[in-house]
Design a protein around this motif. Sequence first.
Motif, PDB file in Angstrom:
ATOM      1  N   VAL A  94       8.218   2.309 -14.539  1.00 26.70           N
ATOM      2  CA  VAL A  94       9.537   2.600 -13.974  1.00 26.70           C
ATOM      3  C   VAL A  94       9.412   3.303 -12.626  1.00 26.70           C
ATOM      4  O   VAL A  94      10.140   3.006 -11.673  1.00 26.70           O
ATOM      5  N   ARG A  95       8.461   4.243 -12.523  1.00 29.96           N
ATOM      6  CA  ARG A  95       8.256   4.941 -11.246  1.00 29.96           C
ATOM      7  C   ARG A  95       7.858   3.945 -10.146  1.00 29.96           C
ATOM      8  O   ARG A  95       8.360   4.012  -9.020  1.00 29.96           O
ATOM      9  N   LEU A  96       6.959   3.013 -10.491  1.00 25.99           N
ATOM     10  CA  LEU A  96       6.541   2.006  -9.508  1.00 25.99           C
ATOM     11  C   LEU A  96       7.743   1.180  -9.047  1.00 25.99           C
ATOM     12  O   LEU A  96       7.913   0.909  -7.848  1.00 25.99           O
ATOM     13  N   ALA A  97       8.584   0.782 -10.002  1.00 28.03           N
ATOM     14  CA  ALA A  97       9.741  -0.043  -9.643  1.00 28.03           C
ATOM     15  C   ALA A  97      10.729   0.736  -8.775  1.00 28.03           C
ATOM     16  O   ALA A  97      11.233   0.218  -7.769  1.00 28.03           O
ATOM     17  N   LEU A  98      10.991   1.988  -9.142  1.00 28.16           N
ATOM     18  CA  LEU A  98      11.964   2.771  -8.372  1.00 28.16           C
ATOM     19  C   LEU A  98      11.449   3.095  -6.976  1.00 28.16           C
ATOM     20  O   LEU A  98      12.201   3.013  -5.993  1.00 28.16           O
ATOM     21  N   VAL A  99      10.176   3.472  -6.889  1.00 29.55           N
ATOM     22  CA  VAL A  99       9.603   3.713  -5.560  1.00 29.55           C
ATOM     23  C   VAL A  99       9.613   2.417  -4.749  1.00 29.55           C
ATOM     24  O   VAL A  99       9.918   2.423  -3.544  1.00 29.55           O
ATOM     25  N   GLY A 159       0.817  -1.212   0.000  1.00 29.17           N
ATOM     26  CA  GLY A 159       0.000   0.000   0.000  1.00 29.17           C
ATOM     27  C   GLY A 159       0.848   1.258   0.000  1.00 29.17           C
ATOM     28  O   GLY A 159       0.523   2.242  -0.673  1.00 29.17           O
ATOM     29  N   LEU A 160       1.955   1.232   0.750  1.00 30.27           N
ATOM     30  CA  LEU A 160       2.838   2.400   0.801  1.00 30.27           C
ATOM     31  C   LEU A 160       3.458   2.675  -0.565  1.00 30.27           C
ATOM     32  O   LEU A 160       3.541   3.833  -1.009  1.00 30.27           O
ATOM     33  N   VAL A 161       3.879   1.612  -1.257  1.00 24.05           N
ATOM     34  CA  VAL A 161       4.465   1.784  -2.594  1.00 24.05           C
ATOM     35  C   VAL A 161       3.429   2.341  -3.567  1.00 24.05           C
ATOM     36  O   VAL A 161       3.711   3.272  -4.345  1.00 24.05           O
ATOM     37  N   LEU A 162       2.218   1.789  -3.547  1.00 23.38           N
ATOM     38  CA  LEU A 162       1.176   2.285  -4.445  1.00 23.38           C
ATOM     39  C   LEU A 162       0.873   3.751  -4.170  1.00 23.38           C
ATOM     40  O   LEU A 162       0.686   4.557  -5.094  1.00 23.38           O
ATOM     41  N   LEU A 163       0.824   4.115  -2.889  1.00 22.48           N
ATOM     42  CA  LEU A 163       0.507   5.496  -2.526  1.00 22.48           C
ATOM     43  C   LEU A 163       1.578   6.461  -3.032  1.00 22.48           C
ATOM     44  O   LEU A 163       1.263   7.524  -3.581  1.00 22.48           O
ATOM     45  N   LEU A 164       2.838   6.083  -2.878  1.00 19.02           N
ATOM     46  CA  LEU A 164       3.925   6.983  -3.266  1.00 19.02           C
ATOM     47  C   LEU A 164       4.160   6.989  -4.780  1.00 19.02           C
ATOM     48  O   LEU A 164       4.651   7.981  -5.326  1.00 19.02           O
ATOM     49  N   ALA A 165       3.822   5.895  -5.446  1.00 19.89           N
ATOM     50  CA  ALA A 165       4.104   5.805  -6.889  1.00 19.89           C
ATOM     51  C   ALA A 165       2.991   6.349  -7.755  1.00 19.89           C
ATOM     52  O   ALA A 165       3.193   6.604  -8.935  1.00 19.89           O
ATOM     53  N   ARG A 166       1.808   6.543  -7.173  1.00 24.54           N
ATOM     54  CA  ARG A 166       0.656   6.955  -7.976  1.00 24.54           C
ATOM     55  C   ARG A 166       0.844   8.377  -8.495  1.00 24.54           C
ATOM     56  O   ARG A 166       1.211   9.285  -7.747  1.00 24.54           O
ATOM     57  N   GLU A 167       0.578   8.551  -9.784  1.00 26.68           N
ATOM     58  CA  GLU A 167       0.679   9.874 -10.390  1.00 26.68           C
ATOM     59  C   GLU A 167      -0.721  10.467 -10.547  1.00 26.68           C
ATOM     60  O   GLU A 167      -1.705   9.875 -10.095  1.00 26.68           O
TER      61      GLU A 167
END
Length: 338
Positions: A156-161, A140-148
Amino acid sequence: MTAALPVRPRFTARRALLIGAALLALCAALGVLALGLGAVRTPAGDVVRVLLGGGDALTRQLVLDLRAPRVVVALLCGAMFAASGTVMQGVIRNPLASPDLIGVGAGAGLAATVFLLAWPQAPAGGLPWAALAGAWGGFGLVLLLAREGGGRLHPVRLALVGVAVAAALGAAQQLVLVRAPDGLSSALTFLTGTVYGADADRAVRLLPWAAVLLPAALILHRTLDVLSLGEDLATSLGTRVQPSRLLALGVGVALAGAAVTGAGILGFVGLLAPHVARLLVGARHARTMPVSMLLGALLVLTADTLGRTLLPPLDVPAGLLTTLVGAPYFLYLLRRTP
């Protein structure tokens, strides 16, 4: 004028069956080899005799009581990480999605560590539930931070986050382990990505989760095929997209969370196995999912067996070897992703 020859499809059910049978045979052969490894080596013939119900008492104890749980845990955890990666790549439609790259594995590892340190006398059955809660938290934390904007998730943003969040959660786990009592700290080393020390209790704890979640992942193959087409097309085909996504992600996260309680975080297994499976049998999940499971099981068992033989008497963690193989492939995918 000559008639055009019919084009045979490259990926067929027969091809998938043959590849699946070959992978199953490789798993069995490597399992026999692994069961014979140890301070006292056991010939393959004696291992087979024990598996068929024969053999002397000492050999049976070595093979069945001491070595078999480690092999079982390696096979199950590899299959579960691979199935989890296949589900996530299908639902998120992201080739870089993998439980160890999007915070699922790290969240589960941190939660399992805190659970064991805070309640050392708690029933062992509670550990997978704690790992499951941590897996959802990390994801959930990754989805929250990666969402544009507009809720879009760039691969790529999802993977890096995910890499950043996994590193932060992993560091927190190491900090907790450093401050743990000596005895308990050493008991938790499996969370760093190894099946060393796997015993019958750990295998039994893992079995119910594998028995439920692996078939569930196989049953979801039609849902994953439809979700892979995109939200608009899936909706036009009559699929309730959001409930289907939530169900599939629930199975994928639970698979990774349970696997972490068996072998810790085995890097890149959930990324590599689905990609290789698609290269071998195509993109249909009815074929990709079982082949991916077998590849994951074979990859982890191979890494563990190599780890036991490369630098004896040292035991190189399986997670270190899977990371050495998977990290270059991850960088290759990262460069290819627009």
